[in-house]
Design an enzyme around this catalytic site. Structure first.
Site, mmCIF file in Angstrom:
data_model
loop_
_atom_site.group_PDB
_atom_site.id
_atom_site.type_symbol
_atom_site.label_atom_id
_atom_site.label_comp_id
_atom_site.label_asym_id
_atom_site.label_seq_id
_atom_site.Cartn_x
_atom_site.Cartn_y
_atom_site.Cartn_z
ATOM 1 N N CYS A 289 0.856 -1.180 0.000
ATOM 2 C CA CYS A 289 0.000 0.000 0.000
ATOM 3 C C CYS A 289 0.900 1.242 0.000
ATOM 4 C CB CYS A 289 -0.869 -0.041 1.258
ATOM 5 S SG CYS A 289 -2.416 0.807 1.094
ATOM 6 N N THR A 290 0.299 2.411 -0.013
ATOM 7 C CA THR A 290 1.095 3.635 -0.048
ATOM 8 C C THR A 290 1.926 3.814 1.221
ATOM 9 O OG1 THR A 290 -0.538 4.717 -1.444
ATOM 10 C CG2 THR A 290 1.032 6.150 -0.333
ATOM 11 N N GLY A 291 1.255 3.876 2.380
ATOM 12 C CA GLY A 291 1.952 4.206 3.617
ATOM 13 C C GLY A 291 2.107 3.078 4.606
ATOM 14 N N ASN A 292 1.605 1.880 4.289
ATOM 15 C CA ASN A 292 1.681 0.726 5.177
ATOM 16 C C ASN A 292 1.191 1.075 6.581
ATOM 17 O OD1 ASN A 292 4.146 -1.501 6.577
ATOM 18 N ND2 ASN A 292 2.253 -2.095 5.624
ATOM 19 N N SER A 293 0.028 1.777 6.614
ATOM 20 C CA SER A 293 -0.518 2.156 7.918
ATOM 21 C C SER A 293 -1.894 1.564 8.182
ATOM 22 C CB SER A 293 -0.600 3.681 8.046
ATOM 23 O OG SER A 293 -1.575 4.216 7.170
ATOM 24 N N CYS A 294 -2.693 1.313 7.129
ATOM 25 C CA CYS A 294 -4.070 0.835 7.324
ATOM 26 C C CYS A 294 -4.373 -0.429 6.528
ATOM 27 C CB CYS A 294 -5.083 1.907 6.901
ATOM 28 S SG CYS A 294 -5.022 3.411 7.848
ATOM 29 N N ARG A 295 -4.625 -0.248 5.223
ATOM 30 C CA ARG A 295 -5.116 -1.341 4.393
ATOM 31 C C ARG A 295 -4.165 -2.525 4.343
ATOM 32 N NH1 ARG A 295 -6.191 2.782 -0.370
ATOM 33 N NH2 ARG A 295 -4.383 3.624 0.715
ATOM 34 N N SER A 296 -2.900 -2.279 4.063
ATOM 35 C CA SER A 296 -1.943 -3.395 3.977
ATOM 36 C C SER A 296 -1.727 -4.034 5.342
ATOM 37 C CB SER A 296 -0.621 -2.932 3.375
ATOM 38 O OG SER A 296 -0.123 -1.811 4.074
ATOM 39 N N SER B 219 3.708 -7.185 4.927
ATOM 40 C CA SER B 219 3.153 -5.985 4.297
ATOM 41 C C SER B 219 4.219 -4.908 4.279
ATOM 42 C CB SER B 219 1.903 -5.498 5.033
ATOM 43 O OG SER B 219 2.224 -4.969 6.301
ATOM 44 N N THR C 24 4.663 -3.579 12.289
ATOM 45 C CA THR C 24 5.370 -2.324 12.056
ATOM 46 C C THR C 24 5.093 -1.803 10.652
ATOM 47 O OG1 THR C 24 7.345 -3.535 11.344
ATOM 48 C CG2 THR C 24 7.231 -2.893 13.672
ATOM 49 N N ASP D 292 -9.000 4.558 0.912
ATOM 50 C CA ASP D 292 -8.121 4.744 2.066
ATOM 51 C C ASP D 292 -8.940 5.278 3.240
ATOM 52 O OD1 ASP D 292 -6.174 5.266 3.918
ATOM 53 O OD2 ASP D 292 -4.995 6.589 2.625
ATOM 54 N N ASP E 91 6.474 -0.518 7.425
ATOM 55 C CA ASP E 91 7.773 -0.676 6.776
ATOM 56 C C ASP E 91 7.749 -0.211 5.330
ATOM 57 O OD1 ASP E 91 8.938 -2.076 9.053
ATOM 58 O OD2 ASP E 91 7.644 -3.747 8.474
ATOM 59 N N CYS F 277 -3.977 -0.148 -3.329
ATOM 60 C CA CYS F 277 -4.334 1.210 -3.735
ATOM 61 C C CYS F 277 -3.650 1.512 -5.069
ATOM 62 C CB CYS F 277 -3.920 2.220 -2.671
ATOM 63 S SG CYS F 277 -2.141 2.342 -2.403
ATOM 64 N N CYS G 142 4.587 0.150 -7.950
ATOM 65 C CA CYS G 142 5.099 -1.167 -7.607
ATOM 66 C C CYS G 142 6.327 -1.454 -8.463
ATOM 67 C CB CYS G 142 4.023 -2.221 -7.863
ATOM 68 S SG CYS G 142 4.474 -3.855 -7.259
#
Length: 137
Positions: free
Chosen positions: A9-16, A34, A61, A103, A63, A80, A87
């Site tokens: 994902c973009t920021g590896n904070s939610c979806r991933s 992720s 975490t 998101d 990453d 996303c 990618c």
């Protein structure tokens, strides 16, 4: 059969992060990781809605994607458009799937409205991960 899946994902904070949590729950015997194009930190709302679903992602975490993460990866799932567009070239033999999900971190409104958006996306991710893992069994 898949052995290693990377959720990107973009920021590896939610979806991933949610996909990784469900992947670990439903993908027994697989390596589930992720990453993000960037690292935005683990979103506390994502942690909370996953806890509601009985999945603890609080120790995961946020990453940034590294070349090492792509080693021996069987499937990369982008969650996303930004991750799909950015990618890297996948190693030979790796497959790619794209799940274009909204998101939840960009949701606005009351706390209840934002949490409901997180729950909605969480439920979509759980269904997609379940379907993916059923194909692999």
């Amino acid at each position: 059969m898949l052995k290693k899946i990377l959720f990107l994902c973009t920021g590896n904070s939610c979806r991933s992060q949610m996909a990784e949590g469900f992947g670990k729950m439903y993908g027994k015997g697989m390596e589930i990781i992720s990453a993000g194009i960037e690292a935005h930190g683990l979103n506390p709302r994502a942690v909370q809605v996953m806890q509601e679903a009985g999945v603890d992602i609080s120790q995961q975490t946020s990453d940034v994607l590294t070349p090492t993460m792509l080693t021996d990866v069987d499937l990369v799932v982008t969650l996303c458009g930004d991750a799909k567009d950015n990618c890297p070239i996948l190693p030979a033999g790796s497959a790619h799937r794209h799940w274009g999900l909204e998101d939840p971190a960009r949701s606005t409104g009351s706390e209840e409205e934002m949490m409901n958006k997180f729950r909605h996306v969480r439920n979509q991710i759980e269904q997609l991960v379940k379907e993916l893992m059923q194909v692999q069994q």
